[in-house]
Design an enzyme around this catalytic site. Structure first.
Site, PDB file in Angstrom:
ATOM      1  N   HIS A 363       0.760  -1.233   0.102  1.00 24.68           N
ATOM      2  CA  HIS A 363      -0.088   0.192   0.085  1.00 24.68           C
ATOM      3  C   HIS A 363       0.957   1.283   0.006  1.00 24.68           C
ATOM      4  O   HIS A 363       1.489   1.537   0.841  1.00 24.68           O
ATOM      5  CB  HIS A 363      -0.991  -0.041   1.253  1.00 24.68           C
ATOM      6  N   HIS A 369      -6.610   1.871   2.286  1.00 25.92           N
ATOM      7  CA  HIS A 369      -6.443   0.573   2.598  1.00 25.92           C
ATOM      8  C   HIS A 369      -7.106   0.079   3.880  1.00 25.92           C
ATOM      9  O   HIS A 369      -7.453   1.318   4.632  1.00 25.92           O
ATOM     10  CB  HIS A 369      -5.126  -0.184   2.489  1.00 25.92           C
TER      11      HIS A 369
END
Length: 436
Positions: A363, A369
Site C-alpha cells: 500500500h 487500505h
C-alpha cells in the site's frame, strides 16, 4: 542448532576468540598479531562519524580479504540496485504465496534472490530495497558480499544456517537476522526442503532500536535479547571459493584462494545478529482505540529527519486485545509512508482469508487500505470480551518514507492476486442522518 554459542547485546562493544589469547591486548594492529594472524578492520561508518554512532570491527584472520582474483561482472536478471526509472504507481497490490524453486533444479540463496521493489539507489547510499528469496540447496563454496546495504532477513519457510566472518547464525521462521554491509556470508540449509522468506535492504545507515519515549526504560525489543555469533574459523587456504559481490545492484564474481571464514578472533560493535520475535514485549491500549502500528516497531533505520524512517521493521505478534467499544482490527488508513507487508504464519486479522503465509502486499503513499468488507461486518458487532490473538499468527511490515517502485518481476512474473481490490467491494454505506 543448539550447539551454536552467541553473545548477547545490541550496539555493544563485544569480542570473541576461538583460540585463547588470539585477541591482541591494548592495541588493534600490533607488528605481530598472536598466532601470526593478520589484523583487518571493517568499517560500517566513516572514520569521523561521531563516536556514539560509529561502527567498526577488527578481525584477526588467517589471510586478509585483499587476496582474491580479479572481478568479473556476471549476468543479473533479478537483482536491482537503482529504482529511479522503475514503475511508480498508487495501485494497491497483493501477491499470493511467492513461488518456490522447481524441484528438478538446485537453487541456492543467491540464485533464488528476487528484487520486488525499492526506492533511491545503492550508488547514492539512500533508499531501500525489498527482496524475496526461495531456495532448496546450500551455497557450498559460494560466498556473498553485499556492498550496497544491510540485509534484514525474515524467514517464512524453513531454517537457515548463515556462515559469517564473525561466526555462525541459525534462524528459523519467527526469527530474523541482520547481515550488515560488507560482511562475507554463505547461506546453508540444515535440512532438506524448500526455503522462502523476505529481505529488507537499507542503503542509508543501519538498523537501530526505536526510542521508547514515555514507555520508559524497558519494552518492545530489549537489547539483551539480540544474539551475535561467536568466533569460528576454517583453516583452509587451499580450497578455492567463489565470491559473489553485489555492488550498486550489479553482480560480480571473483575467485578466493581459500575460505573467507578464517577469522580466529574479533572485537568491535559492527557485528551480524539475530533476534527471536517471540522475545518482543508488546504494548497496547488497555482502555479504548486501536493504537498506531508504530508501537510494534522492532528495528528502525532512520533518515536524517528524526522520526522519519528509511525502514521501520514492524511485527504483528500474538497479543491480548482488551479495548472497550473499539473496532479492534487495523483502522482504515491513508499513510504518507509506504507499507509493504508479509505474512510469516497464520491469519492476519484485517484480511484473514486472502492474505496467505508466504504472500505479500503493498500500500503506497496515500493509497487507501484497511480491513476487507467481511472483517468490518464481523468485528463491528463482536463483543468487548478480552481476546487472545492467535498464538500461531505472525505478520510483519516494512514501512518506509520512500515511494516503492516495482520491478518487472514483481509486476509481471510474481503471482499477483488480480482480484485483491475486490475485497472492499462489499463495503456499503450505513449512513442515516436521522440516526446519530
Amino acid at each position: 542448532m543448539s550447539d551454536l554459542k552467541y553473545v548477547r547485546g545490541f550496539a555493544s562493544e563485544l569480542s570473541s576468540e576461538a583460540l585463547p589469547g588470539s585477541l591482541p591486548k591494548s592495541q588493534n594492529n600490533p607488528k605481530r598479531c598472536p598466532y601470526d594472524l593478520f589484523a583487518e578492520q571493517l568499517s560500517g561508518t566513516s572514520f569521523t562519524t561521531p563516536r556514539v554512532h560509529n561502527q567498526r570491527i577488527w578481525f584477526y584472520r588467517i589471510m586478509p580479504s585483499a587476496k582474491h582474483g580479479k572481478y568479473k561482472r556476471v549476468a543479473n536478471e533479478y537483482i536491482v540496485g537503482d529504482f529511479t526509472n522503475l514503475v511508480a504507481t498508487p495501485e494497491r497490490f497483493r501477491w499470493k504465496p511467492l513461488p518456490l524453486p522447481d524441484a528438478k533444479e538446485s537453487v541456492d540463496f543467491v540464485q533464488g534472490l528476487r528484487t520486488m521493489g525499492g526506492a533511491g539507489s545503492a550508488a547514492g547510499k539512500a533508499g531501500f530495497a525489498v527482496h524475496c528469496y526461495s531456495c532448496n540447496s546450500s551455497m557450498g563454496k559460494r560466498v556473498m558480499c553485499n556492498s550496497d546495504g544491510d540485509f534484514l532477513i525474515v524467514p517464512q519457510l524453513g531454517s537457515l544456517m548463515i556462515k559469517t566472518e564473525c561466526g555462525h547464525i541459525h534462524i528459523s521462521p519467527g526469527e530474523i537476522a541482520v547481515i550488515q554491509r560488507g560482511f562475507k556470508f554463505s547461506v546453508h540449509l540444515p535440512t532438506k526442503g524448500d526455503r522462502r522468506g523476505y529481505i529488507c535492504e537499507v542503503f542509508d545507515g543501519h538498523f537501530v532500536l526505536p526510542d521508547l519515549g514515555p514507555i520508559g526504560a524497558n519494552g518492545l525489543a530489549n537489547p539483551r535479547d539480540f544474539l551475535h555469533p561467536t568466533a569460528k574459523y576454517e583453516n583452509d587456504t587451499k580450497t578455492k571459493h567463489l565470491l559473489i559481490h553485489k555492488f550498486c545492484g550489479g553482480m560480480f564474481e571473483a575467485e578466493l584462494p581459500g575460505s573467507p571464514f578464517d577469522v580466529v578472533a574479533w572485537h568491535g560493535n559492527y557485528i551480524p545478529y539475530k533476534y527471536n520475535l517471540k522475545d518482543f514485549v508488546a504494548v497496547n491500549s488497555v482502555t479504548v482505540d486501536h493504537m498506531d502500528p508504530s508501537i510494534f516497531t522492532v528495528l528502525t533505520c532512520q533518515t536524517n529527519s528524526p522520526g522519519v524512517a528509511s525502514c521501520d521493521f514492524v511485527i504483528f505478534p500474538p497479543r491480548m486485545a482488551v479495548q472497550k467499544n473499539t473496532f479492534r482490527p487495523p483502522y482504515y488508513h491513508r499513510n504518507c509512508m509506504t507499507e509493504f507487508m508479509g505474512n510469516i504464519k497464520g491469519q492476519y486479522d484485517a484480511k484473514p482469508d486472502g492474505f496467505k503465509p508466504g504472500g505479500a502486499s503493498l500500500h503506497s503513499c496515500m493509497a487507501g487500505h484497511g480491513p476487507d468488507a467481511d472483517t468490518f461486518e464481523k468485528c463491528s458487532k463482536e463483543k468487548d470480551d478480552p481476546v487472545q490473538m492467535p498464538e500461531d499468527s505472525l505478520a510483519f511490515m516494512f514501512e518506509s518514507t520512500y515511494i516503492m517502485r516495482l520491478t518487472d518481476w514483481a509486476l509481471n512474473k510474481a503471482p499477483l492476486d488480480e482480484d485483491y481490490i475486490k475485497c472492499w467491494d462489499g463495503l456499503e454505506s450505513k449512513f442515516d442522518p436521522n440516526k446519530p
